[in-house]
Structure formats: C-alpha cells, structure tokens
Design an enzyme around this catalytic site. Structure first.
Site, mmCIF file in Angstrom:
data_model
loop_
_atom_site.group_PDB
_atom_site.id
_atom_site.type_symbol
_atom_site.label_atom_id
_atom_site.label_comp_id
_atom_site.label_asym_id
_atom_site.label_seq_id
_atom_site.Cartn_x
_atom_site.Cartn_y
_atom_site.Cartn_z
ATOM 1 N N ASP A 35 0.850 -1.195 0.000
ATOM 2 C CA ASP A 35 0.000 0.000 0.000
ATOM 3 C C ASP A 35 0.887 1.247 0.000
ATOM 4 O O ASP A 35 1.897 1.300 0.703
ATOM 5 C CB ASP A 35 -0.918 -0.013 1.229
ATOM 6 N N ILE A 36 0.484 2.239 -0.779
ATOM 7 C CA ILE A 36 1.298 3.455 -0.926
ATOM 8 C C ILE A 36 1.291 4.309 0.360
ATOM 9 O O ILE A 36 2.216 5.100 0.582
ATOM 10 C CB ILE A 36 0.800 4.286 -2.138
ATOM 11 N N ASN A 93 -12.901 -3.203 2.132
ATOM 12 C CA ASN A 93 -13.928 -2.176 2.214
ATOM 13 C C ASN A 93 -14.793 -2.253 0.963
ATOM 14 O O ASN A 93 -14.267 -2.393 -0.147
ATOM 15 C CB ASN A 93 -13.283 -0.793 2.323
ATOM 16 N N VAL A 102 -10.925 2.847 -3.760
ATOM 17 C CA VAL A 102 -10.531 2.361 -5.090
ATOM 18 C C VAL A 102 -11.521 1.273 -5.531
ATOM 19 O O VAL A 102 -11.640 0.233 -4.872
ATOM 20 C CB VAL A 102 -9.087 1.807 -5.079
ATOM 21 N N HIS A 106 -10.072 -5.342 -3.555
ATOM 22 C CA HIS A 106 -8.765 -5.541 -2.924
ATOM 23 C C HIS A 106 -8.947 -5.946 -1.475
ATOM 24 O O HIS A 106 -9.884 -5.515 -0.806
ATOM 25 C CB HIS A 106 -7.897 -4.276 -3.003
ATOM 26 N N HIS A 108 -6.919 -5.815 2.119
ATOM 27 C CA HIS A 108 -5.797 -5.253 2.854
ATOM 28 C C HIS A 108 -5.287 -6.329 3.808
ATOM 29 O O HIS A 108 -6.079 -6.909 4.562
ATOM 30 C CB HIS A 108 -6.244 -4.071 3.725
HETATM 31 P P1 5GP Z 1 -9.839 1.365 0.134
HETATM 32 O O1 5GP Z 1 -10.122 2.572 0.965
HETATM 33 O O2 5GP Z 1 -10.415 1.490 -1.249
HETATM 34 O O3 5GP Z 1 -10.205 0.088 0.817
HETATM 35 O O4 5GP Z 1 -8.271 1.290 0.015
HETATM 36 C C1 5GP Z 1 -7.533 1.815 -1.039
HETATM 37 C C2 5GP Z 1 -6.071 1.700 -0.665
HETATM 38 O O5 5GP Z 1 -5.303 1.914 -1.825
HETATM 39 C C3 5GP Z 1 -5.620 2.730 0.370
HETATM 40 O O6 5GP Z 1 -5.077 2.054 1.504
HETATM 41 C C4 5GP Z 1 -4.570 3.562 -0.372
HETATM 42 O O7 5GP Z 1 -3.484 3.955 0.443
HETATM 43 C C5 5GP Z 1 -4.138 2.608 -1.480
HETATM 44 N N1 5GP Z 1 -3.686 3.280 -2.696
HETATM 45 C C6 5GP Z 1 -4.284 4.333 -3.324
HETATM 46 N N2 5GP Z 1 -3.597 4.684 -4.423
HETATM 47 C C7 5GP Z 1 -2.544 3.831 -4.501
HETATM 48 C C8 5GP Z 1 -1.465 3.695 -5.434
HETATM 49 O O8 5GP Z 1 -1.336 4.421 -6.411
HETATM 50 N N3 5GP Z 1 -0.560 2.708 -5.186
HETATM 51 C C9 5GP Z 1 -0.674 1.873 -4.105
HETATM 52 N N4 5GP Z 1 0.273 0.941 -3.967
HETATM 53 N N5 5GP Z 1 -1.672 1.974 -3.206
HETATM 54 C C10 5GP Z 1 -2.595 2.939 -3.402
#
Ligand code: 5GP
Length: 121
Positions: A35-36, A93, A102, A106, A108
C-alpha cells in the site's frame, strides 16, 4: 465486459503497468503489492487481475479458479510478510458506507503491530 467497472481506477492502471507498484506476489489471477500509504508496519494489498469492483461482484461473477487463487494468494502473502503468527487483519472495504476508495476489489493485509479493536465506535 464488466458492468460498473471503471477502467481508469488506480489499480487497473497498476495491472496494466501504467503506474508502478512495489510487487510482493503475482500469479495468473492475482497481484499483491505494498500500500502506498501504509496504515501499519505491514500493509499489503491483494487484488484479482480480473475486473471486479468488490467482493460482492467477485462472488457473483468470478470463476472458481479466480476465487481460489485470490484466497491462496492472501495466505501466501501473509506468510511472505511474516504476519501469520502473531496475527494480522484481513480487510475489504465495500462501497460508500464500507469506506471503499478504489473501485477494484482488494484485500488489505494489515499487521506488524497490535491493531486494536476492529472498529471505532
Ligand atoms: P480502500 O479505501 O479502497 O479500501 O483502500 C484503497 C487503498 O489503496 C488505500 O489504503 C490507499 O493507500 C491505497 N492506494 C491508493 N492509491 C494507490 C497507489 O497508487 N498505489 C498503491 N500501492 N496503493 C494505493
């Protein structure tokens, strides 16, 4: 074709190699990368290569091979990251109220410290 799937989401771009990622694991059906913006010492994302928005979408449309591969990849990555013992949190999520940012399925994998209660009340 995949109804409601946004081909321009950030993970679709990672899968197409248009933006880089720190890869942890890859096989025919899955990709795992760091994760970034890590929320814990270990924060790795595991995604299917197919165009699925969420677990709900995946459960409805994915093949048994894709579903099996994703679960196996999660197990593999947890082992690779060394979090199986003392433990980790697996989180997906879904949608607006679930806090999904996103729109590509996915999981986590979070660990490397005691994570505390599951939700803030
Ligand atoms: P969500 O909130 O959709 O469950 O999690 C999305 C995750 O994607 C977040 O933890 C965020 O930090 C990660 N993320 C967003 N953009 C990028 C990216 O460009 N690269 C990577 N490796 N992770 C990302």
């Amino acid at each position: 074709m995949s109804v409601g799937y946004d081909d321009n989401n950030i993970f679709a771009k990672i899968l197409r190699g248009e933006i880089p990622c720190k890869k942890v694991h890859e096989d025919e059906h899955t990709l795992a990368f760091e994760d970034i913006a890590p929320a814990a010492p270990v924060h790795t994302l595991v995604i299917p290569k197919g165009k699925y928005v969420s677990v709900t979408d995946f459960a409805a449309r994915a093949s048994d091979a894709e579903i099996g591969a994703l679960i196996r990849a999660i197990g593999k990555v947890a082992a690779l990251k060394g979090v199986e013992d003392p433990g980790y949190r697996l989180l997906s999520n879904i949608g607006r109220e679930g806090g999904q940012v996103v729109p590509h399925l996915h999981f986590h994998i979070l660990g490397g410290r005691a994570l505390g209660p599951m939700l803030v009340k």
